[in-house]
Design an enzyme around this catalytic site. Structure first.
Site, short mmCIF file in Angstrom:
data_model
loop_
_atom_site.label_atom_id
_atom_site.label_comp_id
_atom_site.label_asym_id
_atom_site.label_seq_id
_atom_site.Cartn_x
_atom_site.Cartn_y
_atom_site.Cartn_z
N ALA A 9 -6.94 -3.82 -1.50
CA ALA A 9 -7.16 -2.31 -1.13
C ALA A 9 -5.69 -1.77 -1.67
O ALA A 9 -4.77 -2.59 -1.80
CB ALA A 9 -7.14 -2.36 0.30
N SER A 10 -5.91 -0.52 -1.99
CA SER A 10 -4.58 0.02 -2.58
C SER A 10 -3.25 0.30 -1.54
O SER A 10 -2.31 0.22 -2.08
CB SER A 10 -5.15 1.18 -3.37
OG SER A 10 -6.05 0.92 -4.38
N THR A 11 -3.87 0.37 -0.55
CA THR A 11 -2.59 0.91 0.44
C THR A 11 -2.63 0.12 1.72
O THR A 11 -3.64 -0.31 2.31
CB THR A 11 -2.77 2.45 0.88
OG1 THR A 11 -3.76 2.64 2.00
CG2 THR A 11 -2.80 3.31 -0.27
N GLN A 14 -5.44 0.82 4.26
CA GLN A 14 -6.69 0.37 4.13
C GLN A 14 -6.93 -1.26 4.46
O GLN A 14 -6.00 -2.13 4.59
CB GLN A 14 -7.03 0.62 2.67
CG GLN A 14 -7.06 2.12 2.23
CD GLN A 14 -7.42 2.32 0.68
OE1 GLN A 14 -7.08 1.40 -0.03
NE2 GLN A 14 -8.13 3.27 0.29
#
Length: 208
Positions: A9-11, A14
């Site tokens: 996940a990007s962040t 998340q």
């Protein structure tokens, strides 16, 4: 054949492990079990992903890298995607994505030992991977452009405040850094990205 599941996940906000059960069920459906899960919160637009390359280091020729979607593996520009694809090919690792049916077939043929059919499916699969990787990159660039346009509009209206810093998280990271904990150890402990820990570390170094 060993199956290694990659979840990204990007962040830090998340849940990178969200699809874990879905990947496990997929492997079970084809008579396999997952040898290991490699989970990280990093951007798909960069090759700076420790868990992805730890997975590749743990893999042997003929192993499978299993992802939920191709964009979980890469939102890379053309040069970086070519580098990652070359690494995958050099390792002899087959990418299987839940949203890419030809990869399911390629995995089955590899297991059955049908060399000719397996090679044909692998070639088709590589072509489709290239296409989906390009689509994922375009989606990433489109979203970045829309985001930038939205920020400029908000700035013009005097309403843009920027991303709010999680001060409590930063405070806990600083405490663990003072205790001598590693960047990866802190990220695992606080369930945040290594990028966030590195940013706090840089800010503290700059303020000294």
């Amino acid at each position: 054949m060993m199956i290694h599941a990659y979840l990204r996940a990007s962040t830090a906000e998340q849940d990178a492990s969200r699809a874990k059960e879905q990947l496990r069920e997929f492997a079970q459906q084809y008579g396999h079990r997952i040898a290991g899960y490699y989970v990280e919160n990093e951007s798909g637009a960069t090759l700076q992903r420790p868990e992805l390359f730890r997975l590749l280091a743990d893999s042997e020729p003929g192993d499978v890298l299993l992802v939920e979607q191709v964009d979980r593996l890469a939102r890379l520009n053309e040069g970086d995607w070519a580098e990652l694809r070359a690494t995958l090919q050099a390792k002899g690792v087959l990418v299987v994505a839940l949203d890419l049916p030809t990869s399911h077939q390629a995995m089955q043929q590899a297991k059955a030992g049908d060399d000719f059919t397996g090679r044909m499916l692998a070639a088709i699969n590589t072509m489709l991977l290239d296409m989906l990787a390009a689509v994922a990159r375009k989606d990433y660039e489109d979203r970045r452009r829309r985001q930038a346009q939205g920020i400029e509009k908000a700035k013009s209206a005097g309403a843009y405040k920027g991303r709010q810093v999680d001060t409590d998280l930063h405070r806990r990271i600083a405490q663990l850094l003072d205790d001598g904990k590693s960047v990866r150890g802190i990220a695992d402990l606080l369930d945040c990205s290594t990028n966030t820990v590195q940013r706090v570390k840089r800010e503290r170094t700059a303020s000294v």
